[in-house]
Write a protein that holds these residues in place. Sequence first.
Motif, short mmCIF file in Angstrom:
data_model
loop_
_atom_site.label_atom_id
_atom_site.label_comp_id
_atom_site.label_asym_id
_atom_site.label_seq_id
_atom_site.Cartn_x
_atom_site.Cartn_y
_atom_site.Cartn_z
N ILE A 115 -4.52 -4.35 2.37
CA ILE A 115 -3.22 -3.76 2.04
C ILE A 115 -3.09 -2.49 2.86
O ILE A 115 -3.99 -1.64 2.82
N ALA A 116 -2.01 -2.32 3.62
CA ALA A 116 -1.90 -1.16 4.49
C ALA A 116 -0.46 -0.67 4.56
O ALA A 116 0.49 -1.46 4.52
N ALA A 117 -0.31 0.64 4.65
CA ALA A 117 0.98 1.29 4.87
C ALA A 117 0.79 2.31 5.98
O ALA A 117 -0.05 3.22 5.85
N SER A 118 1.53 2.17 7.07
CA SER A 118 1.36 3.04 8.23
C SER A 118 2.57 3.94 8.42
O SER A 118 3.58 3.83 7.71
N ASN A 119 2.47 4.85 9.39
CA ASN A 119 3.54 5.80 9.71
C ASN A 119 3.94 6.65 8.50
O ASN A 119 5.12 6.91 8.27
N LEU A 120 2.95 7.08 7.73
CA LEU A 120 3.19 7.96 6.59
C LEU A 120 3.06 9.40 7.08
O LEU A 120 1.95 9.90 7.30
N VAL A 121 4.17 10.08 7.29
CA VAL A 121 4.15 11.42 7.87
C VAL A 121 4.04 12.45 6.76
O VAL A 121 4.88 12.51 5.85
N ALA A 122 2.99 13.26 6.83
CA ALA A 122 2.79 14.31 5.83
C ALA A 122 3.82 15.42 6.04
O ALA A 122 4.06 15.84 7.17
N PRO A 123 4.45 15.92 4.99
CA PRO A 123 5.37 17.04 5.12
C PRO A 123 4.70 18.24 5.78
O PRO A 123 3.47 18.39 5.72
N ALA A 124 5.49 19.12 6.38
CA ALA A 124 4.94 20.25 7.14
C ALA A 124 4.06 21.15 6.27
O ALA A 124 3.09 21.74 6.77
N ASN A 125 4.38 21.26 4.98
CA ASN A 125 3.60 22.14 4.10
C ASN A 125 2.54 21.40 3.30
O ASN A 125 1.96 21.96 2.35
N ALA A 126 2.25 20.17 3.66
CA ALA A 126 1.23 19.39 2.93
C ALA A 126 -0.17 19.80 3.36
O ALA A 126 -0.45 19.97 4.55
N THR A 127 -1.05 19.95 2.38
CA THR A 127 -2.47 20.20 2.66
C THR A 127 -3.37 19.19 1.95
O THR A 127 -4.57 19.14 2.23
N GLY A 128 -2.80 18.41 1.03
CA GLY A 128 -3.59 17.44 0.29
C GLY A 128 -2.74 16.26 -0.13
O GLY A 128 -1.54 16.20 0.17
N VAL A 129 -3.36 15.32 -0.83
CA VAL A 129 -2.64 14.14 -1.29
C VAL A 129 -3.30 13.64 -2.58
O VAL A 129 -4.52 13.77 -2.76
N PHE A 130 -2.49 13.11 -3.48
CA PHE A 130 -2.97 12.52 -4.73
C PHE A 130 -2.73 11.02 -4.64
O PHE A 130 -1.60 10.56 -4.41
N ILE A 131 -3.79 10.21 -4.79
CA ILE A 131 -3.75 8.76 -4.62
C ILE A 131 -3.93 8.08 -5.97
O ILE A 131 -4.83 8.45 -6.74
N GLN A 132 -3.10 7.08 -6.24
CA GLN A 132 -3.21 6.29 -7.47
C GLN A 132 -3.14 4.80 -7.10
O GLN A 132 -2.31 4.40 -6.28
N ILE A 133 -3.99 3.99 -7.72
CA ILE A 133 -3.91 2.53 -7.66
C ILE A 133 -4.09 2.03 -9.09
O ILE A 133 -5.07 2.40 -9.75
N PHE A 134 -3.15 1.20 -9.58
CA PHE A 134 -3.26 0.80 -10.98
C PHE A 134 -2.76 -0.62 -11.20
O PHE A 134 -2.00 -1.18 -10.41
N GLY A 135 -3.19 -1.19 -12.33
CA GLY A 135 -2.66 -2.44 -12.86
C GLY A 135 -2.21 -2.20 -14.28
O GLY A 135 -2.86 -1.45 -15.02
N ALA A 136 -1.10 -2.82 -14.69
CA ALA A 136 -0.55 -2.56 -16.03
C ALA A 136 0.19 -3.79 -16.56
O ALA A 136 0.78 -4.55 -15.79
N THR A 137 0.15 -3.94 -17.88
CA THR A 137 0.92 -4.99 -18.55
C THR A 137 2.08 -4.34 -19.31
O THR A 137 2.03 -3.16 -19.67
N GLY A 138 3.13 -5.13 -19.55
CA GLY A 138 4.26 -4.66 -20.34
C GLY A 138 4.01 -4.91 -21.82
O GLY A 138 2.97 -5.41 -22.23
N ALA A 139 5.01 -4.56 -22.61
CA ALA A 139 4.92 -4.73 -24.07
C ALA A 139 5.21 -6.18 -24.44
O ALA A 139 6.27 -6.52 -24.98
N VAL A 140 4.27 -7.06 -24.12
CA VAL A 140 4.39 -8.50 -24.36
C VAL A 140 3.18 -8.95 -25.16
O VAL A 140 2.03 -8.62 -24.81
N SER A 141 3.39 -9.69 -26.22
CA SER A 141 2.27 -10.12 -27.05
C SER A 141 1.63 -11.38 -26.46
O SER A 141 2.28 -12.17 -25.78
#
Length: 224
Positions: A115-141
């Motif tokens: 899985i890849a995403a390219s050409n992600l340009v960091a804003p001029a004032n960026a010094t770090g990044v917060f990364i999340q990867i998740f799986g979730a279910t909805g309110a289904v019984s």
Amino acid sequence: PTCAESWKCFSTSGQFPTLITDAFSGTSSIRLAVQNDAGGSPNQAEIQQNLAEVGGFVTGGESYTFSFRAKQVSSGVSYVQQYRLQWLDASNLAINGADVGFNSFSGGNGTWRKIAASNLVAPANATGVFIQIFGATGAVSGTDAKGEVFIDSITLSIGGQSEPTVIETTEGPGVGVLMLTETGKQYKAQVSDGLQNYSDLSGIFTGNGTAAGAGTAFDQTRRY
């Protein structure tokens, strides 16, 4: 450990990610698995990393590629999988309007899909990044509301998509350096005969928390 080094395993419902031995590279990957019951309460499993908190950084204005490997085990009723990146400023605060995500993805069916995403340009004032990867279910019984995926080989690299480099090696008398790298830090090994002029032993590479080394043949002269 129950979670990968330098990562946080998070869950709002108690179904936390776990470290397993099935891996694309190395010895381990992270398993995200959620499943509902007859009560129908939603569930979530997520891995997170704040790059600055583990010694890494990004450069404002640079273009990055984010990638990882995913192996799909199951994907049932109401289940979603997504990743997200948030650029952070020097105060460790999210930069408004600069999120990358949420982006849905699907792993390979019993195989490791990139899985890849390219050409992600960091804003001029960026010094770090917060990364999340998740799986979730909805309110289904019911137990059909479930999903499971393995995650491995997460990278954030400047420019094009980063692939491991295979180097042919030989053994012989020599001198070199071996050190434990820090995840996200960049390194380059150099050598000198007199501490004035240096030549490269390696290109620039990014540490991943494991040991790395470089060396050169030893011909009875001084080497630094």
